[in-house]
Write a protein that holds these residues in place. Structure first.
Motif, PDB file in Angstrom:
ATOM      1  N   CYS A 109      42.310  43.208  56.743  1.00 12.32           N
ATOM      2  CA  CYS A 109      43.633  42.770  57.193  1.00 12.32           C
ATOM      3  C   CYS A 109      44.149  41.611  56.359  1.00 12.32           C
ATOM      4  O   CYS A 109      45.356  41.478  56.132  1.00 12.32           O
ATOM      5  CB  CYS A 109      43.574  42.386  58.671  1.00 12.32           C
ATOM      6  SG  CYS A 109      43.313  43.790  59.786  1.00 12.32           S
ATOM      7  N   ASN A 110      43.237  40.756  55.891  1.00  8.31           N
ATOM      8  CA  ASN A 110      43.632  39.602  55.078  1.00  8.31           C
ATOM      9  C   ASN A 110      43.953  39.970  53.645  1.00  8.31           C
ATOM     10  O   ASN A 110      44.821  39.344  53.019  1.00  8.31           O
ATOM     11  CB  ASN A 110      42.522  38.551  55.093  1.00  8.31           C
ATOM     12  CG  ASN A 110      42.632  37.593  56.256  1.00  8.31           C
ATOM     13  OD1 ASN A 110      43.318  36.580  56.167  1.00  8.31           O
ATOM     14  ND2 ASN A 110      41.974  37.925  57.353  1.00  8.31           N
ATOM     15  N   TYR A 111      43.272  40.984  53.096  1.00  7.13           N
ATOM     16  CA  TYR A 111      43.415  41.263  51.671  1.00  7.13           C
ATOM     17  C   TYR A 111      44.010  42.647  51.386  1.00  7.13           C
ATOM     18  O   TYR A 111      45.029  42.750  50.707  1.00  7.13           O
ATOM     19  CB  TYR A 111      42.065  41.069  50.971  1.00  7.13           C
ATOM     20  CG  TYR A 111      41.624  39.643  51.038  1.00  7.13           C
ATOM     21  CD1 TYR A 111      42.177  38.686  50.197  1.00  7.13           C
ATOM     22  CD2 TYR A 111      40.693  39.217  51.990  1.00  7.13           C
ATOM     23  CE1 TYR A 111      41.808  37.346  50.289  1.00  7.13           C
ATOM     24  CE2 TYR A 111      40.321  37.887  52.086  1.00  7.13           C
ATOM     25  CZ  TYR A 111      40.880  36.960  51.234  1.00  7.13           C
ATOM     26  OH  TYR A 111      40.531  35.638  51.324  1.00  7.13           O
ATOM     27  N   LEU A 112      43.403  43.709  51.880  1.00 11.66           N
ATOM     28  CA  LEU A 112      43.947  45.041  51.620  1.00 11.66           C
ATOM     29  C   LEU A 112      45.337  45.201  52.221  1.00 11.66           C
ATOM     30  O   LEU A 112      46.282  45.609  51.527  1.00 11.66           O
ATOM     31  CB  LEU A 112      43.012  46.113  52.168  1.00 11.66           C
ATOM     32  CG  LEU A 112      43.544  47.553  52.083  1.00 11.66           C
ATOM     33  CD1 LEU A 112      43.741  47.965  50.625  1.00 11.66           C
ATOM     34  CD2 LEU A 112      42.615  48.522  52.795  1.00 11.66           C
ATOM     35  N   TRP A 113      45.481  44.882  53.502  1.00 13.45           N
ATOM     36  CA  TRP A 113      46.774  45.076  54.169  1.00 13.45           C
ATOM     37  C   TRP A 113      47.841  44.140  53.605  1.00 13.45           C
ATOM     38  O   TRP A 113      48.951  44.574  53.310  1.00 13.45           O
ATOM     39  CB  TRP A 113      46.616  44.886  55.681  1.00 13.45           C
ATOM     40  CG  TRP A 113      45.969  46.078  56.336  1.00 13.45           C
ATOM     41  CD1 TRP A 113      44.648  46.416  56.302  1.00 13.45           C
ATOM     42  CD2 TRP A 113      46.629  47.112  57.069  1.00 13.45           C
ATOM     43  NE1 TRP A 113      44.438  47.598  56.972  1.00 13.45           N
ATOM     44  CE2 TRP A 113      45.626  48.040  57.468  1.00 13.45           C
ATOM     45  CE3 TRP A 113      47.944  47.338  57.444  1.00 13.45           C
ATOM     46  CZ2 TRP A 113      45.920  49.184  58.212  1.00 13.45           C
ATOM     47  CZ3 TRP A 113      48.245  48.471  58.189  1.00 13.45           C
ATOM     48  CH2 TRP A 113      47.251  49.382  58.568  1.00 13.45           C
ATOM     49  N   CYS A 114      47.489  42.878  53.445  1.00 15.67           N
ATOM     50  CA  CYS A 114      48.464  41.932  52.890  1.00 15.67           C
ATOM     51  C   CYS A 114      48.758  42.231  51.419  1.00 15.67           C
ATOM     52  O   CYS A 114      49.901  42.111  50.962  1.00 15.67           O
ATOM     53  CB  CYS A 114      47.954  40.509  53.051  1.00 15.67           C
ATOM     54  SG  CYS A 114      47.956  39.938  54.766  1.00 15.67           S
ATOM     55  N   GLY A 115      47.728  42.646  50.673  1.00 17.15           N
ATOM     56  CA  GLY A 115      47.945  43.025  49.275  1.00 17.15           C
ATOM     57  C   GLY A 115      48.853  44.225  49.151  1.00 17.15           C
ATOM     58  O   GLY A 115      49.699  44.296  48.243  1.00 17.15           O
ATOM     59  N   THR A 116      48.711  45.180  50.059  1.00 12.47           N
ATOM     60  CA  THR A 116      49.577  46.371  50.047  1.00 12.47           C
ATOM     61  C   THR A 116      51.027  45.982  50.315  1.00 12.47           C
ATOM     62  O   THR A 116      51.948  46.479  49.651  1.00 12.47           O
ATOM     63  CB  THR A 116      49.103  47.381  51.106  1.00 12.47           C
ATOM     64  OG1 THR A 116      47.749  47.751  50.828  1.00 12.47           O
ATOM     65  CG2 THR A 116      49.985  48.626  51.108  1.00 12.47           C
ATOM     66  N   ASN A 160      49.324  35.804  51.782  1.00 15.97           N
ATOM     67  CA  ASN A 160      48.193  35.149  51.123  1.00 15.97           C
ATOM     68  C   ASN A 160      48.744  34.197  50.071  1.00 15.97           C
ATOM     69  O   ASN A 160      49.582  34.591  49.255  1.00 15.97           O
ATOM     70  CB  ASN A 160      47.286  36.210  50.486  1.00 15.97           C
ATOM     71  CG  ASN A 160      46.051  35.632  49.881  1.00 15.97           C
ATOM     72  OD1 ASN A 160      46.106  35.053  48.796  1.00 15.97           O
ATOM     73  ND2 ASN A 160      44.926  35.784  50.552  1.00 15.97           N
ATOM     74  N   GLU A 161      48.277  32.952  50.075  1.00 12.42           N
ATOM     75  CA  GLU A 161      48.919  31.907  49.282  1.00 12.42           C
ATOM     76  C   GLU A 161      49.021  32.227  47.791  1.00 12.42           C
ATOM     77  O   GLU A 161      50.123  32.236  47.219  1.00 12.42           O
ATOM     78  CB  GLU A 161      48.173  30.569  49.463  1.00 12.42           C
ATOM     79  CG  GLU A 161      48.304  29.961  50.832  1.00 12.42           C
ATOM     80  CD  GLU A 161      47.283  30.499  51.830  1.00 12.42           C
ATOM     81  OE1 GLU A 161      47.238  29.995  52.962  1.00 12.42           O
ATOM     82  OE2 GLU A 161      46.526  31.430  51.460  1.00 12.42           O
ATOM     83  N   ASN A 162      47.891  32.472  47.139  1.00 18.11           N
ATOM     84  CA  ASN A 162      47.943  32.636  45.684  1.00 18.11           C
ATOM     85  C   ASN A 162      48.607  33.947  45.274  1.00 18.11           C
ATOM     86  O   ASN A 162      49.378  34.004  44.310  1.00 18.11           O
ATOM     87  CB  ASN A 162      46.544  32.520  45.076  1.00 18.11           C
ATOM     88  CG  ASN A 162      45.632  33.668  45.457  1.00 18.11           C
ATOM     89  OD1 ASN A 162      45.634  34.125  46.614  1.00 18.11           O
ATOM     90  ND2 ASN A 162      44.831  34.146  44.524  1.00 18.11           N
ATOM     91  N   MET A 165      40.241  36.791  44.766  1.00 19.39           N
ATOM     92  CA  MET A 165      40.690  37.413  43.515  1.00 19.39           C
ATOM     93  C   MET A 165      41.264  38.808  43.740  1.00 19.39           C
ATOM     94  O   MET A 165      41.607  39.492  42.781  1.00 19.39           O
ATOM     95  CB  MET A 165      39.523  37.498  42.528  1.00 19.39           C
ATOM     96  CG  MET A 165      38.995  36.167  42.066  1.00 19.39           C
ATOM     97  SD  MET A 165      37.864  36.334  40.666  1.00 19.39           S
ATOM     98  CE  MET A 165      36.527  37.259  41.423  1.00 19.39           C
ATOM     99  N   PHE A 166      41.366  39.238  44.988  1.00 14.52           N
ATOM    100  CA  PHE A 166      41.842  40.590  45.290  1.00 14.52           C
ATOM    101  C   PHE A 166      43.200  40.863  44.643  1.00 14.52           C
ATOM    102  O   PHE A 166      43.379  41.869  43.945  1.00 14.52           O
ATOM    103  CB  PHE A 166      41.938  40.777  46.807  1.00 14.52           C
ATOM    104  CG  PHE A 166      42.360  42.161  47.222  1.00 14.52           C
ATOM    105  CD1 PHE A 166      41.409  43.134  47.488  1.00 14.52           C
ATOM    106  CD2 PHE A 166      43.706  42.502  47.354  1.00 14.52           C
ATOM    107  CE1 PHE A 166      41.789  44.419  47.861  1.00 14.52           C
ATOM    108  CE2 PHE A 166      44.091  43.768  47.724  1.00 14.52           C
ATOM    109  CZ  PHE A 166      43.130  44.733  47.990  1.00 14.52           C
ATOM    110  N   GLY A 167      44.165  39.984  44.881  1.00 10.51           N
ATOM    111  CA  GLY A 167      45.514  40.199  44.369  1.00 10.51           C
ATOM    112  C   GLY A 167      45.589  40.174  42.859  1.00 10.51           C
ATOM    113  O   GLY A 167      46.236  41.034  42.241  1.00 10.51           O
ATOM    114  N   LEU A 168      44.909  39.204  42.240  1.00  7.31           N
ATOM    115  CA  LEU A 168      44.987  39.111  40.774  1.00  7.31           C
ATOM    116  C   LEU A 168      44.268  40.287  40.120  1.00  7.31           C
ATOM    117  O   LEU A 168      44.681  40.762  39.050  1.00  7.31           O
ATOM    118  CB  LEU A 168      44.440  37.774  40.273  1.00  7.31           C
ATOM    119  CG  LEU A 168      42.955  37.470  40.407  1.00  7.31           C
ATOM    120  CD1 LEU A 168      42.225  37.831  39.124  1.00  7.31           C
ATOM    121  CD2 LEU A 168      42.743  35.997  40.727  1.00  7.31           C
ATOM    122  N   ALA A 169      43.201  40.814  40.761  1.00  3.50           N
ATOM    123  CA  ALA A 169      42.539  42.007  40.237  1.00  3.50           C
ATOM    124  C   ALA A 169      43.483  43.201  40.316  1.00  3.50           C
ATOM    125  O   ALA A 169      43.534  44.028  39.397  1.00  3.50           O
ATOM    126  CB  ALA A 169      41.257  42.290  41.025  1.00  3.50           C
TER     127      ALA A 169
END
Length: 378
Positions: A158-165, A205-207, A346-350
């Motif tokens: 929820c913090n990375y996959l969902w927000c990254g999407t 997500n901040e960054n 690093m999820f988003g930058l990857a």
């Protein structure tokens, strides 16, 4: 020998025709999506609830169980005022804990598909090329950091996959408009309809959200320089995503949490007496973990640059590669500020780097040798 050459030439031509067939591309494209969804459902079913997941069954900061959606609203108000501003991720987490793991298993698998497709269409545009989708899914599988924590684990997903999407979907109109200025993307109604998505993308997500706003600005600058009419959605995107971002950054809970945490001191004692050394240590460690993807991006850049020089082009094809590479670099450099830099951050930058890599390969001319590499190696 001549028969062998003729046979090989015929085989290469047949493969190339197969790769360029719209119908074949759509069928295999759909098959890749279906297979990916099935194995993600399987992996989600096999992933149990872990650690922080159970915390979200209660109203934040209390021992009162969440019994309704109204309780989730109350919980998020408490979270925002006493802990942090990542409201989007917390709402997703508490909602799925309330609805149950079975609902999450299907929803998370579907979100993963949307994420893969968002990466694909940001890189390739509107074209349907199954070999590039295959490349995309393989790169995501191998290079998304901490895959279990950021994609499979309920709280982490929820913090990375969902927000990254959500972030990638907010950027997607910019990429599609650059490719083709359609009436829909130009309409004021589209700009208004996208406001909720743009605002939510800012409180994710901040960054990564900061890198998203930078990406929107870079695409807008490309429109301006290329004498392309700047669409209304570009203004609503920049305004409302920035508003969401500021709401997250200046959440009252952020300052309260910093005052109550001792993590900075603890980490500094572990790494060294100087806080700057602490920051650089985390930064260097995670940059080293990211190095294989960075090397792959460098290879894609060299291949793309050689292709441009070979064909005598003006280099416009490097613009999109540069945009997503700069976005990735910005999302990485900003992590020098906090004292801790967990690898999952690093999820988003990857994701941005993977977009750049797939874009680079999408600009190469399809030759039999490249076709074999693009399909067989993945």
């Amino acid at each position: 020998m001549n028969n062998d050459r003729v046979g090989k030439k015929y085989g290469n031509r047949a493969i190339q025709n197969l790769m360029e067939s719209p119908k074949t591309n759509r069928i295999i494209f759909g098959a890749i999506v279906a297979v990916t969804f099935i194995y993600m459902v399987f992996l989600n079913i096999k992933t149990p609830l872990i650690a922080d997941d159970f915390v979200y069954t209660f109203i934040f900061g209390t021992s009162t169980p969440v019994m309704s959606f109204g309780d989730i609203v109350v919980s998020q108000i408490s979270y925002y005022t006493t802990w942090g501003g990542r409201v989007a991720a917390e709402v997703f987490t508490q909602t799925f804990m309330f609805l149950g793991k079975d609902v999450f298993n299907l929803a998370n698998s579907f979100c993963y598909i949307i994420f893969c497709l968002a990466v694909y269409f940001l890189a390739v545009g509107r074209k349907i090329r199954f070999e590039l989708l295959l490349l995309t899914t393989v790169l995501i599988w191998f290079f998304i950091p901490m895959f279990g924590q950021t994609v499979m684990w309920l709280t982490g997903s929820c913090n990375y996959l969902w927000c990254g999407t959500i972030i990638l979907l907010a950027i997607l109109p910019f990429r599609l408009y650059q490719e083709k200025q359609t009436r829909l993307l130009n309409s004021i109604w589209f700009a208004v309809a996208m406001i909720p998505l743009f605002f939510i993308s800012g409180i994710t997500n901040e960054n990564t959200a900061g890198a998203m706003i930078l990406t929107m600005l870079m695409f807008t600058a490309v429109y301006f320089k290329g004498k392309i009419r700047i669409p209304v959605f570009a203004f609503t995107a920049l305004f409302f995503s920035t508003c969401g971002f500021l709401c997250m950054i200046f959440a009252p809970g952020n300052s309260l949490r910093v005052e109550n945490e001792s993590a900075v001191a603890e980490v500094t004692m572990m790494v060294g007496s100087n806080p700057i050394i602490t920051r650089l240590s985390y930064f260097a460690y995670n940059l080293y973990a990211l190095m294989p993807l960075v090397i792959l991006a460098a290879i894609a850049f060299v291949l793309l640059k050689n292709e441009i020089e070979r064909k005598g082009k003006d280099g416009k094809e490097l613009v999109n590669f540069g945009i997503f590479t700069v976005a990735a670099a910005a999302a990485l450099i900003v992590m020098l500020v906090p004292p801790k830099f967990p690898p999952r951050a690093m999820f988003g930058l990857a994701a941005f780097l993977i977009i750049a890599v797939v874009y680079g390969f999408s600009q190469l001319e399809l030759t039999p040798a490249r076709i074999w590499k693009l399909v067989l190696i993945p």
